[in-house]
Design a protein around this motif. Structure first.
Motif, PDB file in Angstrom:
ATOM      1  N   PRO A 281       9.259   6.826   3.105  1.00  0.00           N
ATOM      2  CA  PRO A 281      10.144   7.242   2.015  1.00  0.00           C
ATOM      3  C   PRO A 281       9.411   7.497   0.688  1.00  0.00           C
ATOM      4  O   PRO A 281       9.945   8.119  -0.216  1.00  0.00           O
ATOM      5  N   LEU A 282       8.174   6.999   0.578  1.00  0.00           N
ATOM      6  CA  LEU A 282       7.411   7.148  -0.661  1.00  0.00           C
ATOM      7  C   LEU A 282       6.418   8.297  -0.601  1.00  0.00           C
ATOM      8  O   LEU A 282       5.722   8.574  -1.577  1.00  0.00           O
ATOM      9  N   ASN A 283       6.349   8.963   0.547  1.00  0.00           N
ATOM     10  CA  ASN A 283       5.320   9.965   0.797  1.00  0.00           C
ATOM     11  C   ASN A 283       5.259  11.070  -0.258  1.00  0.00           C
ATOM     12  O   ASN A 283       4.173  11.461  -0.681  1.00  0.00           O
ATOM     13  N   ASP A 284       6.395  11.581  -0.692  1.00  0.00           N
ATOM     14  CA  ASP A 284       6.403  12.639  -1.706  1.00  0.00           C
ATOM     15  C   ASP A 284       5.777  12.164  -3.017  1.00  0.00           C
ATOM     16  O   ASP A 284       5.058  12.896  -3.685  1.00  0.00           O
ATOM     17  N   HIS A 285       6.055  10.919  -3.381  1.00  0.00           N
ATOM     18  CA  HIS A 285       5.515  10.358  -4.626  1.00  0.00           C
ATOM     19  C   HIS A 285       4.012  10.086  -4.503  1.00  0.00           C
ATOM     20  O   HIS A 285       3.280  10.203  -5.492  1.00  0.00           O
ATOM     21  N   ILE A 286       3.577   9.732  -3.305  1.00  0.00           N
ATOM     22  CA  ILE A 286       2.149   9.519  -3.063  1.00  0.00           C
ATOM     23  C   ILE A 286       1.419  10.862  -3.101  1.00  0.00           C
ATOM     24  O   ILE A 286       0.380  11.000  -3.747  1.00  0.00           O
ATOM     25  N   ALA A 287       1.991  11.861  -2.442  1.00  0.00           N
ATOM     26  CA  ALA A 287       1.377  13.194  -2.382  1.00  0.00           C
ATOM     27  C   ALA A 287       1.269  13.824  -3.768  1.00  0.00           C
ATOM     28  O   ALA A 287       0.299  14.529  -4.059  1.00  0.00           O
TER      29      ALA A 287
ATOM     30  N   GLY B  15       0.772  12.248  -6.481  1.00  0.00           N
ATOM     31  CA  GLY B  15      -0.121  11.459  -7.328  1.00  0.00           C
ATOM     32  C   GLY B  15       0.624  10.531  -8.265  1.00  0.00           C
ATOM     33  O   GLY B  15       0.017   9.769  -9.013  1.00  0.00           O
ATOM     34  N   GLU B  16       1.946  10.580  -8.218  1.00  0.00           N
ATOM     35  CA  GLU B  16       2.766   9.716  -9.063  1.00  0.00           C
ATOM     36  C   GLU B  16       2.614   8.244  -8.662  1.00  0.00           C
ATOM     37  O   GLU B  16       2.732   7.346  -9.480  1.00  0.00           O
ATOM     38  N   LEU B  17       2.334   8.037  -7.400  1.00  0.00           N
ATOM     39  CA  LEU B  17       2.189   6.696  -6.852  1.00  0.00           C
ATOM     40  C   LEU B  17       0.912   6.646  -6.027  1.00  0.00           C
ATOM     41  O   LEU B  17       0.693   7.481  -5.159  1.00  0.00           O
ATOM     42  N   HIS B  18       0.056   5.699  -6.343  1.00  0.00           N
ATOM     43  CA  HIS B  18      -1.162   5.516  -5.554  1.00  0.00           C
ATOM     44  C   HIS B  18      -1.588   4.052  -5.645  1.00  0.00           C
ATOM     45  O   HIS B  18      -0.973   3.266  -6.333  1.00  0.00           O
ATOM     46  N   ALA B  19      -2.628   3.698  -4.924  1.00  0.00           N
ATOM     47  CA  ALA B  19      -3.117   2.318  -4.886  1.00  0.00           C
ATOM     48  C   ALA B  19      -1.980   1.361  -4.519  1.00  0.00           C
ATOM     49  O   ALA B  19      -1.536   0.540  -5.298  1.00  0.00           O
ATOM     50  N   LEU B  20      -1.508   1.501  -3.298  1.00  0.00           N
ATOM     51  CA  LEU B  20      -0.352   0.766  -2.820  1.00  0.00           C
ATOM     52  C   LEU B  20      -0.774  -0.287  -1.799  1.00  0.00           C
ATOM     53  O   LEU B  20      -1.432   0.025  -0.808  1.00  0.00           O
ATOM     54  N   THR B  21      -0.420  -1.534  -2.058  1.00  0.00           N
ATOM     55  CA  THR B  21      -0.639  -2.628  -1.123  1.00  0.00           C
ATOM     56  C   THR B  21       0.717  -2.991  -0.541  1.00  0.00           C
ATOM     57  O   THR B  21       1.685  -3.158  -1.281  1.00  0.00           O
ATOM     58  N   ILE B  22       0.769  -3.125   0.780  1.00  0.00           N
ATOM     59  CA  ILE B  22       2.043  -3.388   1.454  1.00  0.00           C
ATOM     60  C   ILE B  22       1.944  -4.664   2.284  1.00  0.00           C
ATOM     61  O   ILE B  22       1.003  -4.838   3.050  1.00  0.00           O
ATOM     62  N   LYS B  23       2.940  -5.523   2.124  1.00  0.00           N
ATOM     63  CA  LYS B  23       3.095  -6.697   2.982  1.00  0.00           C
ATOM     64  C   LYS B  23       4.517  -6.666   3.519  1.00  0.00           C
ATOM     65  O   LYS B  23       5.471  -6.532   2.750  1.00  0.00           O
ATOM     66  N   THR B  24       4.643  -6.779   4.824  1.00  0.00           N
ATOM     67  CA  THR B  24       5.963  -6.749   5.457  1.00  0.00           C
ATOM     68  C   THR B  24       6.192  -8.026   6.247  1.00  0.00           C
ATOM     69  O   THR B  24       5.248  -8.603   6.802  1.00  0.00           O
ATOM     70  N   PHE B  25       7.439  -8.447   6.287  1.00  0.00           N
ATOM     71  CA  PHE B  25       7.819  -9.676   6.970  1.00  0.00           C
ATOM     72  C   PHE B  25       9.188  -9.511   7.612  1.00  0.00           C
ATOM     73  O   PHE B  25      10.048  -8.819   7.069  1.00  0.00           O
ATOM     74  N   THR B  26       9.392 -10.195   8.727  1.00  0.00           N
ATOM     75  CA  THR B  26      10.747 -10.390   9.230  1.00  0.00           C
ATOM     76  C   THR B  26      11.338 -11.526   8.387  1.00  0.00           C
ATOM     77  O   THR B  26      10.593 -12.257   7.724  1.00  0.00           O
ATOM     78  N   PRO B  27      12.653 -11.714   8.386  1.00  0.00           N
ATOM     79  CA  PRO B  27      13.224 -12.817   7.614  1.00  0.00           C
ATOM     80  C   PRO B  27      12.636 -14.185   8.005  1.00  0.00           C
ATOM     81  O   PRO B  27      12.395 -15.026   7.135  1.00  0.00           O
ATOM     82  N   THR B  28      12.387 -14.397   9.282  1.00  0.00           N
ATOM     83  CA  THR B  28      11.796 -15.666   9.731  1.00  0.00           C
ATOM     84  C   THR B  28      10.391 -15.830   9.177  1.00  0.00           C
ATOM     85  O   THR B  28      10.025 -16.906   8.685  1.00  0.00           O
ATOM     86  N   GLN B  29       9.596 -14.780   9.249  1.00  0.00           N
ATOM     87  CA  GLN B  29       8.234 -14.833   8.706  1.00  0.00           C
ATOM     88  C   GLN B  29       8.257 -15.053   7.196  1.00  0.00           C
ATOM     89  O   GLN B  29       7.430 -15.785   6.655  1.00  0.00           O
TER      90      GLN B  29
END
Length: 83
Positions: A52-58, A60-74
């Motif tokens: 969903p962020l691809n257009d903003h990344i392409a 240059g509006e958004l860059h240097a992105l760190t992502i952490k994902t979790f399930t609710p249990t995690q």
């Protein structure tokens, strides 16, 4: 780019329980929590956030992105260990 805008984009595009976005200058950190990540590889989880962020990344509006994902249990476990 404003952190709240990123949170809104992700919340509207994905079925997630929580999303937290912080920034340090031009570097953004996304923490996303949702059942949708259950059973996904880490690569697929990151692709899910990037999509969903691809257009903003392409643009240059958004860059240097760190992502952490979790399930609710995690996420519960993560919060417990980091208190």
């Amino acid at each position: 780019m404003d952190c709240k805008v990123i949170e809104q984009i992700l919340t509207e595009a994905l079925t997630i329980d929580e999303v937290h976005v912080t920034s340090d200058g031009s570097h953004y950190k996304v923490v996303a929590v949702g059942e949708c990540f259950d059973g996904m590889s880490k690569v697929k989880q990151q692709q899910t956030i990037y999509a969903p962020l691809n257009d903003h990344i392409a643009s240059g509006e958004l860059h240097a992105l760190t992502i952490k994902t979790f399930t609710p249990t995690q996420w519960k476990r993560e919060k417990l260990f980091n208190m």
